[in-house]
Design an enzyme around this catalytic site. Structure first.
Site, PDB file in Angstrom:
ATOM      1  CG  ASN A   1     -25.486 -22.090 -38.956  1.00 55.27           C
ATOM      2  OD1 ASN A   1     -26.020 -22.036 -40.073  1.00 55.27           O
ATOM      3  ND2 ASN A   1     -24.180 -22.206 -38.802  1.00 55.27           N
TER       4      ASN A   1
ATOM      5  CE  LYS B   1     -23.469 -25.823 -38.756  1.00 56.26           C
ATOM      6  NZ  LYS B   1     -22.415 -26.649 -38.190  1.00 56.26           N
TER       7      LYS B   1
ATOM      8  CG  HIS C   1     -19.801 -21.415 -39.146  1.00 47.30           C
ATOM      9  ND1 HIS C   1     -19.206 -22.635 -39.371  1.00 47.30           N
ATOM     10  CD2 HIS C   1     -20.738 -21.604 -38.192  1.00 47.30           C
ATOM     11  CE1 HIS C   1     -19.785 -23.534 -38.568  1.00 47.30           C
ATOM     12  NE2 HIS C   1     -20.718 -22.932 -37.845  1.00 47.30           N
TER      13      HIS C   1
ATOM     14  CD  GLU D   1     -19.839 -25.884 -40.650  1.00 43.21           C
ATOM     15  OE1 GLU D   1     -20.758 -25.300 -41.244  1.00 43.21           O
ATOM     16  OE2 GLU D   1     -20.022 -26.595 -39.634  1.00 43.21           O
TER      17      GLU D   1
ATOM     18  CD  GLU E   1     -20.527 -21.938 -33.867  1.00 42.97           C
ATOM     19  OE1 GLU E   1     -21.670 -22.253 -33.575  1.00 42.97           O
ATOM     20  OE2 GLU E   1     -20.072 -21.993 -35.036  1.00 42.97           O
TER      21      GLU E   1
ATOM     22  N   GLY F   1     -20.859 -30.389 -34.487  1.00 38.06           N
ATOM     23  CA  GLY F   1     -21.379 -31.556 -35.199  1.00 38.06           C
ATOM     24  C   GLY F   1     -20.793 -32.876 -34.737  1.00 38.06           C
TER      25      GLY F   1
ATOM     26  CB  SER G   1     -22.539 -30.808 -29.681  1.00 35.81           C
ATOM     27  OG  SER G   1     -21.811 -31.309 -30.792  1.00 35.81           O
TER      28      SER G   1
END
Ligand code: 13P
Length: 253
Positions: A9, A11, A97, A99, A169, A175, A215
């Site tokens: 991904n 992003k 996701h 985000e 996730e 991250g 991560s």
């Protein structure tokens, strides 16, 4: 089909040239991908067609969009429909996701609509779920993830749900460099699979790929991926470095 999947991904990163170079490098470093495995590149929308071109003659490699709209077409300036994705031979789409949930207020119900339209156009959803840190700290993670599955997926038929890839996730691991331990990942993946078995039966649940994201790096991929209910990973930062991502592909079961 329960494939072992390494999904990148990217992003909102990379220029056209950087994206082109990264794909060239990853593909040149990747030996053949086994029949039981899949490699997926979720690239920014302007590079979808380019990525499809790169993997055109590769076996078991696919391109994913990072998002799609819930409607077929219409006055939704700036949005991308699954019909468009389908027309450029994109085969997967990331849906939900964390985000998107956080910054664009995407609810479980809204995500259910996106799942439906993706399936209608033959595009496989990579459905993301996972809890934030306070939920993990209070021990509510299983219940939280169960609700996400229930509200976004459980209206699907058994035949439809088999087309969905699930990515667990945990938000606290995205991250942050803080990975869930392989035990924490296995525990949640087993929970997700047993929930799916409760709803659709064990035979169906055993056919669904459940990826871990948060991560993942070359140095921890193998231990996480070798857990019995972990079928690979959805990889952010480490997928932007060719050698790292290739090592992650090589860590698949
Ligand atoms: P990182 O691998 O950078 O933690 O990102 C995970 C992720 O969000 C993949 O979708």
């Amino acid at each position: 089909m329960r494939y072992q999947i390494a999904a990148a991904n990217w992003k909102m990163n990379l220029s056209w040239d950087e994206a082109d170079n990264l794909l060239t490098e990853v593909l040149s470093l990747t030996a053949s991908v086994k029949e039981s495995q899949r490699v997926v590149f979720a690239v920014p929308a302007p590079y979808l067609d380019m990525a499809v071109g790169h993997i055109a003659d590769k076996f078991h490699m696919h391109v994913a969009a990072q998002n799609c709209h819930s409607k077929k077409s219409g006055a939704f300036t700036g949005e991308i429909s699954v019909q468009m994705l389908n027309s450029v031979e994109v085969e997967y789409v990331i849906i939900g996701h964390s985000e998107r949930r956080e910054y664009f207020n995407e609810s479980n119900q809204f995500l259910a609509e996106k799942i439906d339209i993706a399936l209608e156009y033959g595009i496989k959803p990579i459905f993301c779920c996972g809890e934030a840190l306070p939920i993990r700290e209070s021990g509510g993670q299983n219940e939280f993830v169960s609700t996400q599955l229930q509200e976004s997926l459980y209206h699907l038929s058994a035949e439809q749900v088999k087309q969905v890839v699930i990515a667990y996730e945990p938000i606290w691991a995205i991250g942050t460099g803080k990975t869930a331990s392989s035990e924490q990942a296995q525990e949640m993946h087993a929970h997700i699979r047993s929930e799916l078995a409760g709803k659709y039966g064990r035979e169906i649940a055993d056919q669904i790929s459940i990826l871990y994201g948060g991560s993942v790096k070359a140095s921890n991929a193998k231990e996480i991926f070798h857990q019995p209910d972990v079928d690979g990973g959805l990889v952010g930062g480490a997928s932007l470095v060719a050698e790292e991502f290739v090592a992650i592909i090589n860590a698949l079961k």
